[in-house]
Enzyme design. Structure first.
Site, short mmCIF file in Angstrom:
data_model
loop_
_atom_site.label_atom_id
_atom_site.label_comp_id
_atom_site.label_asym_id
_atom_site.label_seq_id
_atom_site.Cartn_x
_atom_site.Cartn_y
_atom_site.Cartn_z
CB CYS A 189 -0.85 -0.03 1.45
SG CYS A 189 -1.98 -1.71 1.36
NE ARG A 239 4.58 1.34 0.20
CZ ARG A 239 5.67 1.97 1.61
NH1 ARG A 239 6.18 2.22 1.66
NH2 ARG A 239 4.53 1.23 2.67
CD1 TRP A 287 0.05 -5.70 -2.45
CD2 TRP A 287 -1.24 -7.02 0.05
NE1 TRP A 287 -0.05 -8.00 -2.34
CE2 TRP A 287 -0.32 -8.14 -0.87
CE3 TRP A 287 -1.43 -7.11 0.63
CZ2 TRP A 287 -0.08 -8.97 -0.86
CZ3 TRP A 287 -0.65 -8.29 1.36
CH2 TRP A 287 -0.53 -9.75 0.67
CG ASN A 312 0.12 2.17 3.42
OD1 ASN A 312 -1.21 2.14 3.03
ND2 ASN A 312 0.92 3.00 3.48
N GLY A 313 -2.02 -0.91 6.46
CA GLY A 313 -2.05 -1.53 7.93
C GLY A 313 -3.05 -2.27 7.81
CD GLU A 346 17.56 -14.02 -4.00
OE1 GLU A 346 16.86 -13.14 -4.01
OE2 GLU A 346 16.46 -14.83 -2.57
CE LYS A 353 15.34 -11.78 -6.03
NZ LYS A 353 14.77 -12.02 -4.62
CD GLU A 358 10.57 -12.54 -4.84
OE1 GLU A 358 10.32 -12.02 -3.88
OE2 GLU A 358 11.54 -12.73 -5.73
CG HIS A 368 17.89 -37.35 2.57
ND1 HIS A 368 17.86 -38.79 3.36
CD2 HIS A 368 19.58 -36.73 2.47
CE1 HIS A 368 19.25 -39.12 3.41
NE2 HIS A 368 19.94 -37.82 3.28
CE LYS A 374 11.93 -3.48 -2.94
NZ LYS A 374 12.72 -5.02 -3.73
#
Length: 607
Positions: free
Chosen positions: A2, A27, A74, A98-99, A479, A483, A486, A502, A602
């Site tokens: 947001c 964001r 968001w 926001n929140g 990582e 990526k 994402e 395993h 973000k």
């Protein structure tokens, strides 16, 4: 997560609001809207989806007014549609938020019994109704805000327009950032100073439970009890040019290529190249007496912390743990007396990491924060801040922030090794020189882009991808998988190559690319043994190594990407570049939204 923007001036607010929201797109969001005061009354325009949809709405239905607030949402409560988009209006009050308001249901039920009618499914709308009700009781704006803050539970940054009275914008914060911008004849409000970069470098960050009443000629800041307080004005040193794409198609590509410079600027804070010494300004800790370092973060920052754990243990022989903040905060983990807790966050506002910081503080730990935002909440609540100097990172998928975090963590490990006497003078010089070589080695690593682009085009057609590595390369594998997930939406997993037999080996067939991250270090032969097992199951082996590794590997891989050979200590930093490029070019090939991938934000400022 947001974005909020507000402006009070003497000309068209709509354009400023939309421009500010564009600077907050990084964001993450799924709807947008603005509201202004028109003839003393609140009016608004909203649209689901990207800001282009809001632009179209404003072209067909312009919104005049010199005072306004805007928001990119968001979704948390309620689906992302126009009805749930911010701003929300109740009576004379418009609000952006926001929140999360944790007690919104009880407030909603109470107001509903008093006759309030709600149009949306959001938690935010109750805030507009509650403030409107308080003002109806004859309270001043200041007293109404105190009463409002007392009623609300949760975390929030709030921006209000209030019709029918004085021309003001009202803001409040608890747990989420909010800043005042000081312009020339104009004033601003924003959740991120980047939104204000073209208009003013002068900002004031509200502190916890502050609220502010912004007028054209200034702002009055109050604490939660309604007492007027003073907060410092700082210079952000941001500019509109800093957040442009330059000649690159996407912010992510630009930020990948900025890594040599960003790492060099970060390193300059910690490395004296003349005396070949690492220092940590402000960190007054005797590492010889520290029983344990706990590294806590989320997402990519967690992976940087995990590599930091390897370095602290191997280089400094210092016990270290790396933990995911969202799990750590609820585990009530015992923490040793005299311990150091290191928190890693690009924004310094990540909700779970901030909550974990509060827990570590309660356990008597020395709090160290590694962040790209020295004015953030986490930075202000820490004993010591070790800043990265990555500059604004706009793409949701972190690249240069990650490698700058690693630069700081390696500096920390080397400094701890010196304090603990775990490296000889010769070894200490070697480690410091390896650190100093990072910018040039990253620049050399960028030269493989065309080869990675070619490889990525094949990977883009896969449904599942497996990444393998050992030691710190295992973390790079995780990582790399993150990526790819994402930004290309391809299912990918990163595994320690020794763990493949395993369970994960069952996934491998001729349709599965297997990305092997394997510099020619002491673990190379074992990694190649595991790679042979994957090749025997017809996995499509893509080996990322150096020339010596390629020579030893023979023909096990279908494709081999050769990086310059580097000191194993810095290999996880330089080997991050090819996995970033692989994800980027696979996403471009698939046509996804590289900089703003679906469902992601973000800065995750809600739990």
């Amino acid at each position: 997560m947001c974005g909020i923007i507000g402006v009070i001036g003497d000309d068209d607010a709509s354009q400023v609001l939309v421009d500010g929201l564009r600077r907050l797109e990084y964001r993450g969001y799924d709807s947008a809207g603005i509201a202004t005061l028109v003839g003393g009354a609140v009016d608004r325009r909203r649209a689901p989806g990207k800001l282009n949809n809001l632009d179209e709405t404003l072209r067909s239905e312009p919104l005049p007014g010199a005072i306004g607030i805007g928001h990119t949402r968001w979704a948390t409560h309620g689906v992302p549609n126009e009805t749930n988009a911010h701003p929300h209006i109740a009576g004379r009050v418009a609000v952006v938020h926001n929140g999360i308001i944790e007690n919104f249901r009880s407030i909603k039920n109470e107001l509903g019994e008093q006759g309030a009618r709600f149009a949306s499914d959001t938690d935010t709308e109750v805030v507009a109704h509650l403030l409107d009700r308080l003002l109806d009781q004859g309270l001043t704006v200041e007293k109404a805000m105190v009463a409002l803050m007392e009623r609300l539970e949760g975390m929030f940054a709030l921006g209000f327009l209030i019709g029918g009275g004085e021309d003001v914008i009202v803001g409040a914060r608890r747990g989420a950032p909010l800043a005042i911008g000081w312009g020339d004849g104009k004033m601003y409000l924003a959740s991120d100073a980047i939104a204000l970069a073209p208009y003013t470098p002068q900002v004031t960050y509200l502190e916890e439970d502050d609220f502010v009443i912004v007028r054209r000629d200034g702002a009055d800041i109050f604490d939660g009890a309604g007492r007027k307080v003073s907060r410092p004005v700082i210079n952000t040193n941001l500019s509109g040019a800093m957040i442009g794409k330059g000649n690159h198609r996407h912010f992510m590509k630009k930020e990948i290529h900025e890594q040599p410079t960003a790492v060099a600027e970060t390193m300059a804070r910690y490395l004296d190249p003349v005396f070949e010494e690492v220092t940590l300004p402000g960190l007054d800790v005797d590492f010889a007496k520290v029983p344990r370092v706990t590294l806590i973060a989320c997402g990519t920052a967690y992976y940087s912390g995990l590599i930091g754990k390897y370095w602290l243990e191997q280089v400094a022989r210092l016990p270290a743990e790396a933990d995911v903040a969202s799990e750590f905060r609820y585990r009530h983990a015992p923490m040793p007396e005299g311990g150091v807790a290191v928190f890693v966050s690009q924004s310094g506002e990540t909700a779970d990491t901030l909550a974990a910081l509060h827990y570590a503080r309660s356990q008597g730990q020395t709090i160290v924060t590694i962040t790209n935002t020295e004015t953030s909440t986490m930075a202000r609540e820490s004993d010591v801040v070790l800043p990265t100097h990555a500059g604004p990172e706009i793409a949701v998928a972190s690249t240069k922030a990650f490698t700058c975090q690693l630069t700081v963590l390696l500096s920390l490990a080397i400094a701890a090794a010196k304090a603990r006497g775990t490296l000889s003078d010769e070894e200490l010089t070697k480690a410091t020189r390896a650190l100093a070589s990072l910018p040039s080695e990253l620049a050399r690593a960028l030269h493989i882009e065309e080869k990675m682009k070619d490889v990525a085009h094949g990977v883009a057609d896969a449904r599942d991808v497996l990444y393998l590595g050992r030691g710190t390369s295992y973390v790079v594998a995780m990582e790399g998988a993150l990526k790819l997930k994402e930004i290309s939406y391809i299912h990918a997993e990163g595994y320690a190559s020794g763990e493949m037999k395993h369970g994960p080996i069952a996934l491998i067939d001729e349709r599965v690319p297997v990305i092997v991250v394997a510099p020619s270090d002491e673990l190379f032969e074992k990694t190649m043994s595991n790679t042979q097992e994957a090749a025997a199951r017809e996995g499509q082996i893509i080996l990322i190594t150096d020339q010596e590794g390629a020579d030893q590997a023979g023909d096990v891989a279908e494709r081999t990407i050769i990086l310059p050979r580097v000191d194993p200590l810095i290999a996880p930093v330089t080997y991050s570049v090819p996995v970033q490029m692989l994800a980027y070019h696979a996403a471009v090939r698939k046509g996804t939204d590289v900089d703003q991938p679906r469902n992601l934000a973000k800065s995750v400022t809600v739990e």
